[in-house]
Design a protein around this motif. Sequence first.
Motif, PDB file in Angstrom:
ATOM      1  N   ASP A 104       0.839  -1.200   0.000  1.00  0.00           N
ATOM      2  CA  ASP A 104       0.000   0.000   0.000  1.00  0.00           C
ATOM      3  C   ASP A 104       0.875   1.250   0.000  1.00  0.00           C
ATOM      4  O   ASP A 104       2.095   1.188   0.219  1.00  0.00           O
ATOM      5  N   VAL A 105       0.247   2.393  -0.230  1.00  0.00           N
ATOM      6  CA  VAL A 105       0.965   3.661  -0.380  1.00  0.00           C
ATOM      7  C   VAL A 105       1.803   3.997   0.854  1.00  0.00           C
ATOM      8  O   VAL A 105       3.002   4.275   0.751  1.00  0.00           O
ATOM      9  N   MET A 106       1.172   3.984   2.027  1.00  0.00           N
ATOM     10  CA  MET A 106       1.851   4.442   3.226  1.00  0.00           C
ATOM     11  C   MET A 106       3.023   3.545   3.613  1.00  0.00           C
ATOM     12  O   MET A 106       4.066   4.038   4.054  1.00  0.00           O
ATOM     13  N   THR A 107       2.874   2.239   3.441  1.00  0.00           N
ATOM     14  CA  THR A 107       3.977   1.330   3.759  1.00  0.00           C
ATOM     15  C   THR A 107       5.202   1.651   2.911  1.00  0.00           C
ATOM     16  O   THR A 107       6.319   1.784   3.421  1.00  0.00           O
ATOM     17  N   VAL A 108       4.991   1.786   1.620  1.00  0.00           N
ATOM     18  CA  VAL A 108       6.111   2.035   0.706  1.00  0.00           C
ATOM     19  C   VAL A 108       6.739   3.397   0.965  1.00  0.00           C
ATOM     20  O   VAL A 108       7.971   3.519   1.078  1.00  0.00           O
ATOM     21  N   GLN A 109       5.923   4.438   1.078  1.00  0.00           N
ATOM     22  CA  GLN A 109       6.470   5.783   1.222  1.00  0.00           C
ATOM     23  C   GLN A 109       7.110   6.006   2.585  1.00  0.00           C
ATOM     24  O   GLN A 109       8.231   6.521   2.674  1.00  0.00           O
ATOM     25  N   VAL A 110       6.415   5.630   3.644  1.00  0.00           N
ATOM     26  CA  VAL A 110       6.906   5.904   4.991  1.00  0.00           C
ATOM     27  C   VAL A 110       8.175   5.124   5.302  1.00  0.00           C
ATOM     28  O   VAL A 110       9.179   5.685   5.765  1.00  0.00           O
ATOM     29  N   TRP A 111       8.154   3.809   5.023  1.00  0.00           N
ATOM     30  CA  TRP A 111       9.317   3.001   5.392  1.00  0.00           C
ATOM     31  C   TRP A 111      10.490   3.179   4.434  1.00  0.00           C
ATOM     32  O   TRP A 111      11.652   3.054   4.847  1.00  0.00           O
ATOM     33  N   SER A 112      10.222   3.499   3.176  1.00  0.00           N
ATOM     34  CA  SER A 112      11.348   3.766   2.268  1.00  0.00           C
ATOM     35  C   SER A 112      12.082   5.021   2.722  1.00  0.00           C
ATOM     36  O   SER A 112      13.318   5.090   2.675  1.00  0.00           O
ATOM     37  N   ASN A 113      11.336   6.035   3.174  1.00  0.00           N
ATOM     38  CA  ASN A 113      11.985   7.238   3.714  1.00  0.00           C
ATOM     39  C   ASN A 113      12.807   6.909   4.958  1.00  0.00           C
ATOM     40  O   ASN A 113      13.940   7.388   5.115  1.00  0.00           O
ATOM     41  N   ALA A 114      12.250   6.071   5.839  1.00  0.00           N
ATOM     42  CA  ALA A 114      12.957   5.712   7.070  1.00  0.00           C
ATOM     43  C   ALA A 114      14.265   4.986   6.759  1.00  0.00           C
ATOM     44  O   ALA A 114      15.314   5.293   7.357  1.00  0.00           O
ATOM     45  N   TYR A 115      14.237   4.057   5.811  1.00  0.00           N
ATOM     46  CA  TYR A 115      15.451   3.308   5.480  1.00  0.00           C
ATOM     47  C   TYR A 115      16.470   4.170   4.741  1.00  0.00           C
ATOM     48  O   TYR A 115      17.677   4.013   4.925  1.00  0.00           O
ATOM     49  N   GLN A 116      15.987   5.107   3.909  1.00  0.00           N
ATOM     50  CA  GLN A 116      16.908   6.034   3.251  1.00  0.00           C
ATOM     51  C   GLN A 116      17.647   6.878   4.289  1.00  0.00           C
ATOM     52  O   GLN A 116      18.850   7.126   4.164  1.00  0.00           O
ATOM     53  N   LEU A 117      16.920   7.320   5.307  1.00  0.00           N
ATOM     54  CA  LEU A 117      17.533   8.124   6.360  1.00  0.00           C
ATOM     55  C   LEU A 117      18.582   7.311   7.119  1.00  0.00           C
ATOM     56  O   LEU A 117      19.683   7.815   7.416  1.00  0.00           O
ATOM     57  N   LEU A 118      18.278   6.053   7.415  1.00  0.00           N
ATOM     58  CA  LEU A 118      19.239   5.194   8.110  1.00  0.00           C
ATOM     59  C   LEU A 118      20.500   4.979   7.269  1.00  0.00           C
ATOM     60  O   LEU A 118      21.620   4.986   7.796  1.00  0.00           O
ATOM     61  N   ILE A 119      20.301   4.786   5.966  1.00  0.00           N
ATOM     62  CA  ILE A 119      21.451   4.575   5.069  1.00  0.00           C
ATOM     63  C   ILE A 119      22.297   5.843   4.973  1.00  0.00           C
ATOM     64  O   ILE A 119      23.528   5.789   4.888  1.00  0.00           O
TER      65      ILE A 119
END
Length: 298
Positions: free
Chosen positions: A184-199
């Motif tokens: 779904d939209v929120m899973t992809v957008q929210v967690w992709s941002n979180a993992y980008q920040l961690l990287i």
Amino acid sequence: MWVLLSFLSAFLLGCYDICKKKSLNGNAVIPVLFLNLSISGLIFLPFILLSYATGVLDGTMFYVPRVPLKMHGLVMVKSLIVLSSWIAGYASVKNLPLTITGPIKATQPVFTLAGALLIFGERLNLYQWTGVLLSILSFYMLSASGKKEGIRFSHNKWILYAVLSAITGAISGLYDNYLMKISDVMTVQVWSNAYQLLIMIPVLLLLWYPGRKKTTPCRWKWSIVFVSLFLAAADWIYFYALGFPDAMISIVSMIRRSSVLVTFMAGAVFFHEKNLKNKAIDLFLVLLGMIFLYLGTK
């Protein structure tokens, strides 16, 4: 509906590119990108907390569901692809005129089409081949326009970065089409941002921080905040559009690239870039190529 949403996403994406150029002028690329991701993370954090700790967002389009570890792994892959595209794209936007980087980025649907050709075994029809050839011609003419500003496409690493950003962006688009069929939209957008920040944390600490005094300094600009706001809105609408059963990634990707019209006008009006007449012809060929790509999907 998904077509209208794609156009709205394109407009917001153009505003994002303008703010990005403003933020990167005389600024360091890696910390600006890190700040953008951090601000986006602050935007998304309340949705995670409200979804996990309360029932306030249950049943709404802003609910962030709990998903299995496998889904997090798939989103992590997306994060790596997008971050590669953004680092290359930020570097090219900082060092090149918007009227150069915009049309190059607008050729991204050609790379998306090439990916569909290789991955899904699709065959191009006459309209699609015409669109591809027009895009190649526009790239050649853009290189001629760039020479008048001392930008040699074959010897300029920032041009290579712009092309790399377009290619990885196309890969991300194809992958998004897959993700939106299983998530779904929120899973992809929210967690992709979180993992980008961690990287980005080790990238910031290991690649930029040790040599920060020898490179362009990092300066705070309020336009950095608007980069995150416009991107968050543009991407959320983009993912939402892909969620429609009849949505076509080739069309959505093509429409999103019409954001180049917004950035081109900004390059002329706000950044006073040069050689606009020739670049306008190049841009026309890019847009004409996109029209033929669209006709090829009908």
